[in-house]
Write a protein that holds these residues in place. Structure first.
Motif, PDB file in Angstrom:
ATOM      1  N   ARG A 159     -50.176  67.916  38.601  1.00 31.64           N
ATOM      2  CA  ARG A 159     -50.813  66.616  38.360  1.00 31.64           C
ATOM      3  C   ARG A 159     -51.299  66.038  39.689  1.00 31.64           C
ATOM      4  O   ARG A 159     -50.516  65.859  40.605  1.00 31.64           O
ATOM      5  N   HIS A 160     -52.601  65.762  39.774  1.00 37.32           N
ATOM      6  CA  HIS A 160     -53.114  65.137  40.992  1.00 37.32           C
ATOM      7  C   HIS A 160     -52.845  63.634  40.937  1.00 37.32           C
ATOM      8  O   HIS A 160     -52.882  63.017  39.865  1.00 37.32           O
ATOM      9  N   GLU A 161     -52.564  63.057  42.105  1.00 42.04           N
ATOM     10  CA  GLU A 161     -52.229  61.627  42.152  1.00 42.04           C
ATOM     11  C   GLU A 161     -53.420  60.739  42.447  1.00 42.04           C
ATOM     12  O   GLU A 161     -53.378  59.541  42.148  1.00 42.04           O
ATOM     13  N   ARG A 162     -54.461  61.294  43.035  1.00 44.45           N
ATOM     14  CA  ARG A 162     -55.625  60.466  43.367  1.00 44.45           C
ATOM     15  C   ARG A 162     -56.881  61.305  43.230  1.00 44.45           C
ATOM     16  O   ARG A 162     -56.866  62.519  43.408  1.00 44.45           O
ATOM     17  N   GLY A 163     -57.976  60.635  42.886  1.00 45.39           N
ATOM     18  CA  GLY A 163     -59.240  61.336  42.736  1.00 45.39           C
ATOM     19  C   GLY A 163     -59.560  61.598  41.278  1.00 45.39           C
ATOM     20  O   GLY A 163     -58.897  61.087  40.363  1.00 45.39           O
ATOM     21  N   ARG A 164     -60.568  62.437  41.065  1.00 44.54           N
ATOM     22  CA  ARG A 164     -61.115  62.636  39.724  1.00 44.54           C
ATOM     23  C   ARG A 164     -61.426  64.119  39.528  1.00 44.54           C
ATOM     24  O   ARG A 164     -62.035  64.746  40.392  1.00 44.54           O
ATOM     25  N   ILE A 165     -60.996  64.670  38.382  1.00 46.60           N
ATOM     26  CA  ILE A 165     -61.312  66.042  38.013  1.00 46.60           C
ATOM     27  C   ILE A 165     -61.969  66.031  36.635  1.00 46.60           C
ATOM     28  O   ILE A 165     -61.414  65.467  35.685  1.00 46.60           O
ATOM     29  N   VAL A 166     -63.145  66.618  36.546  1.00 44.51           N
ATOM     30  CA  VAL A 166     -63.865  66.735  35.273  1.00 44.51           C
ATOM     31  C   VAL A 166     -64.084  68.220  35.007  1.00 44.51           C
ATOM     32  O   VAL A 166     -64.613  68.941  35.860  1.00 44.51           O
ATOM     33  N   VAL A 167     -63.661  68.677  33.824  1.00 35.76           N
ATOM     34  CA  VAL A 167     -63.779  70.079  33.443  1.00 35.76           C
ATOM     35  C   VAL A 167     -64.581  70.176  32.153  1.00 35.76           C
ATOM     36  O   VAL A 167     -64.176  69.623  31.125  1.00 35.76           O
ATOM     37  N   ASP A 168     -65.722  70.845  32.220  1.00 36.16           N
ATOM     38  CA  ASP A 168     -66.577  71.034  31.043  1.00 36.16           C
ATOM     39  C   ASP A 168     -66.854  69.715  30.335  1.00 36.16           C
ATOM     40  O   ASP A 168     -66.824  69.615  29.116  1.00 36.16           O
ATOM     41  N   GLY A 169     -67.099  68.686  31.144  1.00 39.31           N
ATOM     42  CA  GLY A 169     -67.492  67.401  30.598  1.00 39.31           C
ATOM     43  C   GLY A 169     -66.358  66.483  30.206  1.00 39.31           C
ATOM     44  O   GLY A 169     -66.598  65.374  29.730  1.00 39.31           O
ATOM     45  N   ILE A 170     -65.110  66.916  30.389  1.00 43.49           N
ATOM     46  CA  ILE A 170     -63.963  66.094  30.015  1.00 43.49           C
ATOM     47  C   ILE A 170     -63.186  65.738  31.269  1.00 43.49           C
ATOM     48  O   ILE A 170     -62.816  66.613  32.051  1.00 43.49           O
ATOM     49  N   GLU A 171     -62.935  64.436  31.464  1.00 42.84           N
ATOM     50  CA  GLU A 171     -62.151  64.024  32.620  1.00 42.84           C
ATOM     51  C   GLU A 171     -60.669  64.294  32.373  1.00 42.84           C
ATOM     52  O   GLU A 171     -60.114  63.938  31.340  1.00 42.84           O
ATOM     53  N   LEU A 172     -60.041  64.910  33.351  1.00 43.82           N
ATOM     54  CA  LEU A 172     -58.632  65.242  33.266  1.00 43.82           C
ATOM     55  C   LEU A 172     -57.799  63.987  33.445  1.00 43.82           C
ATOM     56  O   LEU A 172     -57.959  63.249  34.416  1.00 43.82           O
TER      57      LEU A 172
END
Length: 277
Positions: A87-100
């Protein structure tokens, strides 16, 4: 690494996730031109130790990215964050159009799109190879047993070990077990494959057989992020090289530039050490 040239085979078919009914209710934040994977300002801590420092990386659909760097540089942590194994604590991850996020439905949909192959094979030792491959499609995708078994045999043929279907993992070599692990991921019909040092636990003579399967996937259009020290493989398949050190992305470049004229001193030192062996 051996000869990685492969005989021509019918291409694998990778499904499109866009607009699928199973994603109803999940916020899709990208369009067709958006990256398949996007990390923006991603940070990760283990207690007071910062494992990832403001990671920015985009991976396009069908792109092959190889991540390398010294031990402890954050390579595995970064790709494990892509499907929330970390689990990331800061920032943004988007995979195939869906934000994690912590949304269970979004996480389920992302994991349905992302296959992952680990350094360890993570096969169920009490199950046959065929049972290992059919478990996910039956439980997660809802396939009937006959359909799941047909799919499993298709991918066992693709990784060239259909004759091992009735055996248990302990009866296989390390290279065969890793090919089973790849086939198991492919049975879930992912759009993205993540490889976390998939050959590091193998004997040298078994490495080439696993890399051949990975080269085939790359040539057939699978979006791939691979953490590896196999630089021959990287030269063969990578669209871009990513070098990490101390939790940071230090350098990103096409393989021709990365190996011939790395810009950063840390990259040059790493390559000087790894290419000597």
């Amino acid at each position: 690494m051996g000869n990685l040239a492969l005989a021509s085979k019918a291409p694998l078919r990778f499904h499109s996730a866009a607009g699928q009914q199973r994603r109803a209710g999940v916020q899709v934040v990208s369009d067709d031109a958006a990256p398949m994977i996007s990390l923006s300002g991603v940070c990760k801590w283990y207690g007071t130790f910062q494992a990832l420092r403001d990671i920015d990386l985009e991976v396009a659909t069908g792109e092959r990215v190889v991540v390398c760097g010294p031990s402890g540089s954050g390579k595995s942590t970064m790709i494990r964050c892509v499907n929330r194994l970390e689990r990331h604590e800061r920032g943004r991850i988007v995979v195939d159009g869906i934000e994690l996020s912590d949304d269970a439905r979004a996480l389920r949909d992302i994991r349905a799109e992302v296959g992952m192959v680990f350094q360890g094979f993570n096969l169920f030792p009490h199950m046959s190879v065929l049972q290992n491959l059919t478990l996910g499609p039956m439980r997660v995708r809802g396939l009937a047993r006959a359909e799941a078994e047909s799919l499993a045999m298709h991918y066992l043929e693709r990784v060239r070990i259909p004759e091992q279907a009735g055996k248990r993992p302990a009866q296989l070599s390390g290279g065969q077990q890793q090919r089973v692990a790849i086939a198991r991921s492919l049975c879930m019909k992912p759009r993205i494959m993540l490889f976390d040092e998939p050959t590091s636990a193998l004997d040298p003579e078994m490495i080439a057989e696993v890399l051949e399967v990975m080269v085939e996937l790359a040539e057939e259009g699978m979006t791939m992020v691979c953490v590896t020290h196999e630089m021959g493989f990287a030269r063969t398949v990578a669209d871009r090289m990513v070098f990490m050190d101390a939790g940071e992305i230090v350098e990103v470049a096409p393989p021709s530039e990365f190996f011939r004229e790395p810009r950063e001193e840390r990259t040059r030192l790493f390559l000087a050490q790894i290419l000597r062996h």
